[in-house]
Enzyme design. Structure first.
Site, mmCIF file in Angstrom:
data_model
loop_
_atom_site.group_PDB
_atom_site.id
_atom_site.type_symbol
_atom_site.label_atom_id
_atom_site.label_comp_id
_atom_site.label_asym_id
_atom_site.label_seq_id
_atom_site.Cartn_x
_atom_site.Cartn_y
_atom_site.Cartn_z
ATOM 1 C CG ASP A 13 -2.024 -1.066 1.104
ATOM 2 O OD1 ASP A 13 -2.378 -1.442 -0.030
ATOM 3 O OD2 ASP A 13 -2.473 -1.546 2.156
ATOM 4 C CE1 TYR A 18 -1.594 7.919 -9.152
ATOM 5 C CE2 TYR A 18 0.192 8.154 -7.563
ATOM 6 C CZ TYR A 18 -0.714 8.718 -8.445
ATOM 7 O OH TYR A 18 -0.732 10.083 -8.618
ATOM 8 C CE LYS A 38 1.069 -7.854 -8.322
ATOM 9 N NZ LYS A 38 0.600 -6.660 -7.618
ATOM 10 C CB SER A 42 -2.609 -12.468 -3.203
ATOM 11 O OG SER A 42 -1.721 -11.521 -2.654
ATOM 12 C CG ASP A 55 -2.539 -4.775 -8.212
ATOM 13 O OD1 ASP A 55 -3.460 -4.139 -7.662
ATOM 14 O OD2 ASP A 55 -1.670 -5.396 -7.569
ATOM 15 C CD GLU A 116 1.889 -3.697 -9.365
ATOM 16 O OE1 GLU A 116 1.493 -3.275 -8.264
ATOM 17 O OE2 GLU A 116 1.137 -3.857 -10.350
ATOM 18 N N GLY A 117 5.933 -5.978 -8.840
ATOM 19 C CA GLY A 117 6.081 -6.993 -7.820
ATOM 20 C C GLY A 117 4.830 -7.156 -6.974
ATOM 21 C CB SER A 118 3.533 -9.762 -4.945
ATOM 22 O OG SER A 118 3.330 -10.331 -6.215
ATOM 23 C CG ASN A 180 0.804 9.527 -1.276
ATOM 24 O OD1 ASN A 180 0.061 9.859 -2.199
ATOM 25 N ND2 ASN A 180 0.689 8.368 -0.663
#
Length: 228
Positions: A13, A18, A38, A42, A55, A116-118, A180
């Site tokens: 998160d 994004y 990917k 999960s 995703d 993209e990883g997990s 952010n």
């Protein structure tokens, strides 16, 4: 020959999907045949009784890639837990060679592919008779990494630890992206400076909350990708 890069993060998160979407969109907006992959997802969404790789869908929608998102994820698991546990609960055996074969088929479709990883960098993928960690996938695919980190309080610790772990694994780090980010925050500005000082890795982009585009020159962005 295709070029690729792997997007990992300092934790779950942080905004990895994004940022991956903004990167892919930036390439596509410059007329580049850019794609996404990917290995394991999960916590998939269920929409109209159909499992959706959320995703991948977010990235494809953002970059306006008109392909079926599910086809670009090797293992789609419903349970929103670590991949190793989700696979165990759902009776799925994750195979590294299957990921490698799937990726090789997919990369041939694109000039640039963003993988993209997990979760964060220390993410167990399989922990039964065989141990597969996220870093094993990165190495198997022959990729280098970009690290997504938060600009918020605590990021110095999380980012430095992530960088040190990646270095210990012998994986090349191409840069860090702070998500952010608020340029008016003295803490955010200081976090950037200290992260660069302690890691020796450049923060290549600071992304404001809700940004619609990545503030990175296209030539610079393309230079981060490695031939694979």
């Amino acid at each position: 020959m295709s070029k690729g890069i792997f997007i990992t993060a300092t934790g779950t998160d942080v905004g990895k999907t994004y940022i991956t979407a903004l990167i892919t969109k930036a390439l596509c907006d410059h007329g580049i045949n850019a794609g996404y992959y990917k290995a394991v997802l999960s916590g998939a969404e269920i929409i109209n009784e159909k499992i959706i790789a959320g995703d991948a869908k977010l990235v494809f929608d953002c970059a306006k890639i008109e392909k079926e998102p599910n086809d670009y994820v090797s293992y789609i698991l419903k349970t929103p837990v670590s991949p190793h546990l989700a696979a165990e609960l759902e009776n799925v055996t994750i195979e590294l060679n299957n990921i490698y074969s799937h990726f090789n088929r997919i990369k041939s479709e694109f000039e640039y592919i963003t993988v993209e990883g997990s979760g964060g960098i220390i993410c167990p993928i399989r922990l039964d008779g065989e141990v597969i960690m996220l870093t094993d996938i990165i190495k198997k695919l022959g990729l280098e990494v970009l690290i997504v980190a938060s600009a918020e309080l605590g990021t110095i610790n999380h980012t430095v630890l992530t960088v040190e772990y990646v270095k210990q694994q012998g994986i090349c780090i191409r840069g860090i992206i702070l998500n952010n980010y608020d340029d008016k925050s003295f803490m955010h500005r200081d976090n950037k400076q200290i992260i660069e000082r302690l890691t020796g890795i450049e923060v290549i982009a600071m992304v404001e909350k809700g940004a619609k585009r990545l503030n990175v020159q296209n030539d610079m962005l393309c230079s981060l990708y490695k031939e694979i």
